[in-house]
Write a protein that holds these residues in place. Structure first.
Motif, PDB file in Angstrom:
ATOM      1  N   CYS A 154      -7.378   5.637   8.632  1.00 51.91           N
ATOM      2  CA  CYS A 154      -7.465   5.403  10.084  1.00 51.91           C
ATOM      3  C   CYS A 154      -8.524   6.376  10.620  1.00 51.91           C
ATOM      4  O   CYS A 154      -8.212   7.462  11.095  1.00 51.91           O
ATOM      5  N   SER A 155      -9.760   5.970  10.419  1.00 50.08           N
ATOM      6  CA  SER A 155     -10.863   6.892  10.704  1.00 50.08           C
ATOM      7  C   SER A 155     -11.564   6.496  11.996  1.00 50.08           C
ATOM      8  O   SER A 155     -12.080   5.369  12.111  1.00 50.08           O
ATOM      9  N   PRO A 164     -16.622 -11.626   6.471  1.00 50.97           N
ATOM     10  CA  PRO A 164     -15.480 -12.446   6.051  1.00 50.97           C
ATOM     11  C   PRO A 164     -14.389 -11.626   5.343  1.00 50.97           C
ATOM     12  O   PRO A 164     -13.213 -11.969   5.418  1.00 50.97           O
ATOM     13  N   ASP A 165     -14.776 -10.540   4.674  1.00 50.62           N
ATOM     14  CA  ASP A 165     -13.780  -9.742   3.943  1.00 50.62           C
ATOM     15  C   ASP A 165     -12.933  -8.862   4.855  1.00 50.62           C
ATOM     16  O   ASP A 165     -12.024  -8.168   4.386  1.00 50.62           O
ATOM     17  N   ILE A 166     -13.291  -8.814   6.127  1.00 49.72           N
ATOM     18  CA  ILE A 166     -12.529  -7.979   7.065  1.00 49.72           C
ATOM     19  C   ILE A 166     -11.700  -8.905   7.963  1.00 49.72           C
ATOM     20  O   ILE A 166     -12.244  -9.772   8.643  1.00 49.72           O
ATOM     21  N   LEU A 167     -10.393  -8.714   7.879  1.00 54.19           N
ATOM     22  CA  LEU A 167      -9.492  -9.563   8.666  1.00 54.19           C
ATOM     23  C   LEU A 167      -9.548  -9.147  10.137  1.00 54.19           C
ATOM     24  O   LEU A 167      -9.418  -7.959  10.440  1.00 54.19           O
ATOM     25  N   GLU A 168      -9.764 -10.133  11.017  1.00 54.22           N
ATOM     26  CA  GLU A 168      -9.785  -9.794  12.445  1.00 54.22           C
ATOM     27  C   GLU A 168      -8.347  -9.689  12.935  1.00 54.22           C
ATOM     28  O   GLU A 168      -7.645 -10.700  13.044  1.00 54.22           O
ATOM     29  N   GLN A 169      -7.925  -8.473  13.165  1.00 51.69           N
ATOM     30  CA  GLN A 169      -6.521  -8.262  13.528  1.00 51.69           C
ATOM     31  C   GLN A 169      -6.366  -6.945  14.289  1.00 51.69           C
ATOM     32  O   GLN A 169      -6.990  -5.946  13.946  1.00 51.69           O
ATOM     33  N   ASP A 170      -5.509  -6.983  15.297  1.00 55.55           N
ATOM     34  CA  ASP A 170      -5.124  -5.755  15.997  1.00 55.55           C
ATOM     35  C   ASP A 170      -3.986  -5.139  15.192  1.00 55.55           C
ATOM     36  O   ASP A 170      -2.949  -5.785  14.984  1.00 55.55           O
ATOM     37  N   PHE A 171      -4.162  -3.913  14.758  1.00 50.75           N
ATOM     38  CA  PHE A 171      -3.111  -3.281  13.955  1.00 50.75           C
ATOM     39  C   PHE A 171      -1.775  -3.278  14.707  1.00 50.75           C
ATOM     40  O   PHE A 171      -0.714  -3.424  14.100  1.00 50.75           O
ATOM     41  N   MET A 172      -1.851  -3.154  16.028  1.00 50.73           N
ATOM     42  CA  MET A 172      -0.622  -3.095  16.818  1.00 50.73           C
ATOM     43  C   MET A 172       0.112  -4.439  16.821  1.00 50.73           C
ATOM     44  O   MET A 172       1.280  -4.511  17.189  1.00 50.73           O
ATOM     45  N   GLU A 173      -0.603  -5.493  16.405  1.00 54.06           N
ATOM     46  CA  GLU A 173       0.012  -6.834  16.358  1.00 54.06           C
ATOM     47  C   GLU A 173       0.288  -7.255  14.922  1.00 54.06           C
ATOM     48  O   GLU A 173       0.822  -8.337  14.687  1.00 54.06           O
ATOM     49  N   GLU A 190      -7.182  -0.321   5.410  1.00 55.67           N
ATOM     50  CA  GLU A 190      -8.164   0.367   6.244  1.00 55.67           C
ATOM     51  C   GLU A 190      -8.110  -0.229   7.645  1.00 55.67           C
ATOM     52  O   GLU A 190      -8.437  -1.404   7.863  1.00 55.67           O
ATOM     53  N   ILE A 191      -7.696   0.592   8.604  1.00 60.42           N
ATOM     54  CA  ILE A 191      -7.627   0.130   9.999  1.00 60.42           C
ATOM     55  C   ILE A 191      -8.958   0.465  10.658  1.00 60.42           C
ATOM     56  O   ILE A 191      -9.436   1.597  10.551  1.00 60.42           O
ATOM     57  N   GLY A 192      -9.567  -0.510  11.304  1.00 63.79           N
ATOM     58  CA  GLY A 192     -10.846  -0.257  11.968  1.00 63.79           C
ATOM     59  C   GLY A 192     -11.964  -0.203  10.945  1.00 63.79           C
ATOM     60  O   GLY A 192     -12.663   0.800  10.810  1.00 63.79           O
ATOM     61  N   CYS A 193     -12.116  -1.315  10.214  1.00 69.43           N
ATOM     62  CA  CYS A 193     -13.117  -1.338   9.139  1.00 69.43           C
ATOM     63  C   CYS A 193     -14.391  -2.031   9.641  1.00 69.43           C
ATOM     64  O   CYS A 193     -14.349  -3.153  10.134  1.00 69.43           O
ATOM     65  N   LEU A 194     -15.493  -1.341   9.482  1.00 66.00           N
ATOM     66  CA  LEU A 194     -16.764  -1.911   9.936  1.00 66.00           C
ATOM     67  C   LEU A 194     -17.603  -2.420   8.779  1.00 66.00           C
ATOM     68  O   LEU A 194     -18.534  -3.173   8.974  1.00 66.00           O
TER      69      LEU A 194
END
Ligand SMILES: C[S@@+](CC[C@H](N)C(=O)[O-])C[C@H]1O[C@@H](n2cnc3c(N)ncnc32)[C@H](O)[C@@H]1O
Length: 332
Positions: free
Chosen positions: A223-224, A198-207, A169-173
């Motif tokens: 990708c919502s 904590p369960d959401i990884l802080e990451q730029d999908f482009m990276e 899931e990209i862009g998970c809130l």
């Protein structure tokens, strides 16, 4: 330069101002205004950063403020003055304007001042956390939100039942949204630019490092409302293309769940349903489900593993009209 002590004091003030703005529940209209304003601010910030990169012939990896500070203390002072002035004077209770600025003619000092103003306004409005809280609220089930409800409804309807299926899931809130709790996936990797849990990884999908094997790819990507958040039309195209590299080629046709705000499809000068369908077709996606609510356009695609050699989707006016928006996805 501003003295260290003065800065400390202002920083303390900045925190206090920010926490005043963090309301637990925003009225829906206020939340929408805030989300729109953050989109404008982030878009302007990206454009100004690009201008800076062009003028200085450099690559600013993340924070333009840090780059300005390291490379030109005088300009950083202008940045700071504009930031602090905005923090001290901006009235956040007024509905925000939503003007996207034209940065093409800006000189260096104006660029740095404008970046400072943007940073000040982001802070004054409570920072990106507040933007995300407003988005989560927009998602909340009381407001009919959580777009993954549609995804799960479609997958159940399709009889989706794959052993050990993994999703990204990209862009998970919210780590407890339906895609994560529906039980159709043995694992859901959740990423976001600004993780709130904590369960959401802080990451730029482009990276995100490209997968080295199928074990690092996914049966489904969600990708919502992310691509519209990406401020640059070329980067949006790159994001769409990059998604294909994360789908499992050997899976029984992996899925992409894709959501855009409806105005991107029905009221853009440069984009519409046909353009989306041509672009997705060129990337090898076949639309198998589609739904429009009064605000959002939802799509479920299956990836057929044929990305066209020639991806030529420039920014081209498709519809005339002064009331149209400028949303566009560019691929070339
Ligand atoms: C409007 S919210 C949408 C959240 C949720 N998916 C939904 O449907 O309501 C957009 C989110 O996408 C995230 N985002 C934007 N670009 C991203 C990127 N390159 N990588 C990871 N997350 C990104 C933002 O941080 C933001 O939290």
């Amino acid at each position: 330069m501003l003295s260290r002590n003065k800065k400390k004091g202002l920083l303390a003030g900045r925190r206090a101002l920010s926490s005043q703005n963090k309301q637990k529940v925003l009225k829906p209209l206020r939340a929408r205004q805030l989300i729109r304003r953050f989109h404008v601010l982030l878009k302007n910030k990206t454009q100004l950063t690009k201008r800076l990169e062009k003028i200085w012939k450099c690559k600013i990896e993340s924070d333009p403020a840090r780059y300005i500070k390291e490379h030109n203390p005088d300009l950083f002072e202008r940045f700071e003055q504009a930031r602090i002035h905005t923090l001290e004077t901006l009235l956040v209770n007024k509905p925000p304007p939503s003007t996207v600025i034209n940065t093409n003619s800006f000189q260096l000092d104006r660029i740095c001042e404008e970046l400072g103003r943007i940073e000040g306004e982001i802070e004054k409005r409570g920072g990106l956390e507040v933007y995300q809280a407003a988005s989560v609220q927009g998602q909340s089930s009381q407001r009919g939100g959580d777009s993954s409800k549609k995804l799960v409804e479609w997958l159940k309807d399709l009889g989706y039942n794959k052993d050990n299926a993994v999703a990204l899931e990209i862009g998970c809130l919210n780590s407890r949204n339906l895609v994560s709790t529906c039980g159709l996936f043995s694992k859901v990797v959740k990423i976001d630019l600004h993780s709130q849990e904590p369960d959401i990884l802080e990451q730029d999908f482009m990276e995100r490092p490209l997968p080295k094997s199928a074990a690092e790819q996914f049966d489904l990507i969600s990708c919502s409302l992310v691509v519209n958040f990406v401020p640059d039309p070329h980067l949006r195209g790159q994001m769409m293309h990059r998604i294909t590299q994360f789908l499992k080629p050997h899976s029984q046709k992996p899925y992409l769940f894709f959501v855009l705000p409806l105005p991107c499809i029905v009221n853009s000068r440069y984009f519409d349903e046909n353009r989306l369908s041509e672009l997705m077709g060129a990337l090898g996606f076949k639309c198998i489900r589609h739904y429009q609510s009064h605000k959002l356009a939802y799509y479920l695609y299956q990836w057929e593993r044929r990305v066209s050699e020639k991806l030529n989707f420039p920014k081209k006016e498709l519809h005339k009209g002064t009331k149209r928006n400028n949303f566009c996805i560019v691929m070339s």
